[in-house]
Design a protein around this motif. Structure first.
Motif, PDB file in Angstrom:
ATOM      1  N   GLY A 128     -38.272  19.254   1.474  1.00 25.57           N
ATOM      2  CA  GLY A 128     -38.877  20.224   2.372  1.00 25.57           C
ATOM      3  C   GLY A 128     -38.059  20.543   3.607  1.00 25.57           C
ATOM      4  N   ALA A 129     -36.736  20.431   3.519  1.00 29.30           N
ATOM      5  CA  ALA A 129     -35.882  20.710   4.674  1.00 29.30           C
ATOM      6  C   ALA A 129     -35.952  22.193   5.043  1.00 29.30           C
ATOM      7  N   ASP A 130     -36.158  22.452   6.331  1.00 25.00           N
ATOM      8  CA  ASP A 130     -36.074  23.810   6.869  1.00 25.00           C
ATOM      9  C   ASP A 130     -34.656  24.111   7.350  1.00 25.00           C
ATOM     10  N   ARG A 131     -34.003  23.062   7.856  1.00 25.75           N
ATOM     11  CA  ARG A 131     -32.627  23.174   8.353  1.00 25.75           C
ATOM     12  C   ARG A 131     -31.874  21.923   7.924  1.00 25.75           C
ATOM     13  N   ILE A 132     -30.570  22.101   7.738  1.00 21.71           N
ATOM     14  CA  ILE A 132     -29.681  20.976   7.466  1.00 21.71           C
ATOM     15  C   ILE A 132     -28.509  21.129   8.416  1.00 21.71           C
ATOM     16  N   VAL A 133     -28.142  20.028   9.075  1.00 23.68           N
ATOM     17  CA  VAL A 133     -27.074  20.080  10.072  1.00 23.68           C
ATOM     18  C   VAL A 133     -25.979  19.065   9.741  1.00 23.68           C
ATOM     19  N   MET A 134     -24.792  19.397  10.204  1.00 18.85           N
ATOM     20  CA  MET A 134     -23.643  18.486  10.152  1.00 18.85           C
ATOM     21  C   MET A 134     -22.833  18.707  11.422  1.00 18.85           C
ATOM     22  N   ASP A 135     -21.949  17.772  11.716  1.00 18.62           N
ATOM     23  CA  ASP A 135     -21.115  17.919  12.920  1.00 18.62           C
ATOM     24  C   ASP A 135     -19.654  17.561  12.637  1.00 18.62           C
ATOM     25  N   PRO A 136     -18.972  18.384  11.822  1.00 20.35           N
ATOM     26  CA  PRO A 136     -17.563  18.112  11.524  1.00 20.35           C
ATOM     27  C   PRO A 136     -16.684  18.285  12.761  1.00 20.35           C
ATOM     28  N   GLN A 137     -15.608  17.518  12.790  1.00 22.98           N
ATOM     29  CA  GLN A 137     -14.650  17.676  13.871  1.00 22.98           C
ATOM     30  C   GLN A 137     -13.999  19.056  13.760  1.00 22.98           C
ATOM     31  N   THR A 138     -13.737  19.676  14.903  1.00 26.49           N
ATOM     32  CA  THR A 138     -13.279  21.070  14.929  1.00 26.49           C
ATOM     33  C   THR A 138     -11.947  21.275  14.212  1.00 26.49           C
ATOM     34  N   TRP A 139     -11.108  20.261  14.166  1.00 22.18           N
ATOM     35  CA  TRP A 139      -9.789  20.404  13.544  1.00 22.18           C
ATOM     36  C   TRP A 139      -9.850  20.295  12.015  1.00 22.18           C
ATOM     37  N   ASN A 140     -10.987  19.869  11.453  1.00 17.40           N
ATOM     38  CA  ASN A 140     -11.100  19.661  10.014  1.00 17.40           C
ATOM     39  C   ASN A 140     -11.447  20.990   9.318  1.00 17.40           C
ATOM     40  N   GLU A 141     -10.474  21.869   9.303  1.00 18.89           N
ATOM     41  CA  GLU A 141     -10.694  23.235   8.845  1.00 18.89           C
ATOM     42  C   GLU A 141     -11.061  23.332   7.374  1.00 18.89           C
ATOM     43  N   ARG A 142     -10.492  22.466   6.539  1.00 15.21           N
ATOM     44  CA  ARG A 142     -10.817  22.513   5.112  1.00 15.21           C
ATOM     45  C   ARG A 142     -12.302  22.221   4.890  1.00 15.21           C
ATOM     46  N   ALA A 143     -12.808  21.190   5.565  1.00 20.31           N
ATOM     47  CA  ALA A 143     -14.229  20.850   5.431  1.00 20.31           C
ATOM     48  C   ALA A 143     -15.098  21.986   5.967  1.00 20.31           C
ATOM     49  N   ILE A 144     -14.740  22.535   7.102  1.00 19.40           N
ATOM     50  CA  ILE A 144     -15.540  23.610   7.698  1.00 19.40           C
ATOM     51  C   ILE A 144     -15.577  24.826   6.780  1.00 19.40           C
ATOM     52  N   ARG A 145     -14.446  25.165   6.157  1.00 14.97           N
ATOM     53  CA  ARG A 145     -14.430  26.286   5.197  1.00 14.97           C
ATOM     54  C   ARG A 145     -15.381  26.013   4.035  1.00 14.97           C
ATOM     55  N   CYS A 146     -15.363  24.787   3.542  1.00 14.60           N
ATOM     56  CA  CYS A 146     -16.270  24.406   2.455  1.00 14.60           C
ATOM     57  C   CYS A 146     -17.719  24.600   2.886  1.00 14.60           C
ATOM     58  N   TYR A 147     -18.068  24.107   4.060  1.00 17.37           N
ATOM     59  CA  TYR A 147     -19.456  24.196   4.540  1.00 17.37           C
ATOM     60  C   TYR A 147     -19.875  25.647   4.750  1.00 17.37           C
ATOM     61  N   GLU A 148     -18.952  26.459   5.276  1.00 12.82           N
ATOM     62  CA  GLU A 148     -19.274  27.871   5.481  1.00 12.82           C
ATOM     63  C   GLU A 148     -19.474  28.580   4.142  1.00 12.82           C
ATOM     64  N   LYS A 149     -18.711  28.210   3.119  1.00 13.65           N
ATOM     65  CA  LYS A 149     -18.927  28.776   1.781  1.00 13.65           C
ATOM     66  C   LYS A 149     -20.319  28.447   1.273  1.00 13.65           C
TER      67      LYS A 149
END
Length: 178
Positions: A128-149
């Motif tokens: 029943g999650a309404d939101r899901i959050v994570m806090d990747p480090q800003t320099w971890n661009e590969r992970a951030i691209r994955c999450y944005e996809k």
């Protein structure tokens, strides 16, 4: 088994998995992105961090084609995190999650995207999650691209949020809204 999606499956962490975590979390290539190369784990440290804790974190092993390749955990965020993230007045059910693929030969094959999408679907449909959050480090661009996809959006910069390799690093608060 929590869920299965194509060749990917996620199951609860078992005691026998400690040696896998120790292997992955002593590999400098993995540690560069998760925990830090100055923070290698042995079996004792794995047990302290992953087994000898009483909190609401659900710890899991990720398998691909029945081969253990990584780790994922999820949890409802607590009041401290709600305050830090700016969700004190938000009544939503909010989950946090963290993950890594420990077998580096499986990197850059779309498995991370499959894993994150599958876990989001599981948390929304089963928990029943309404939101899901994570806090990747800003320099971890590969992970951030994955999450944005996977539909996550950057919400807020968290300055000096996480100690990594001897210094506090900035992180992005990212969220997926159902």
């Amino acid at each position: 088994m929590l869920f299965h999606n194509d060749k990917l499956s996620v199951r609860l962490l078992e005691l026998k998995d400690g040696s896998l975590l120790a292997k992955w979390l002593s590999d400098p290539v993995v540690l560069e992105f998760y925990e830090g190369r100055d923070n290698a784990f042995d079996l004792e440290k794995v047990h302290e961090k992953f087994y000898d804790r009483e909190n609401e974190v659900v710890r899991c092993i990720v398998e691909f084609d029945n081969i253990p390749i990584g780790y994922i955990q999820y949890y409802q965020i607590d009041n401290d995190e709600r305050n830090l993230y700016g969700y004190t007045e938000v009544p939503d059910v909010i989950y946090g999650m963290d993950q890594f693929i420990g077998e580096v030969t499986y990197w850059n094959n779309g498995i991370g995207t499959l894993l994150v999408n599958s876990m989001v679907e599981f948390l929304v449909e089963q928990n029943g999650a309404d939101r899901i959050v994570m806090d990747p480090q800003t320099w971890n661009e590969r992970a951030i691209r994955c999450y944005e996809k996977c539909g996550f959006k950057k919400v807020k910069l968290l300055p000096k949020n996480e100690l990594h390799e001897g210094e506090y690093r900035d992180c992005w608060l990212i969220e997926y809204i159902n």
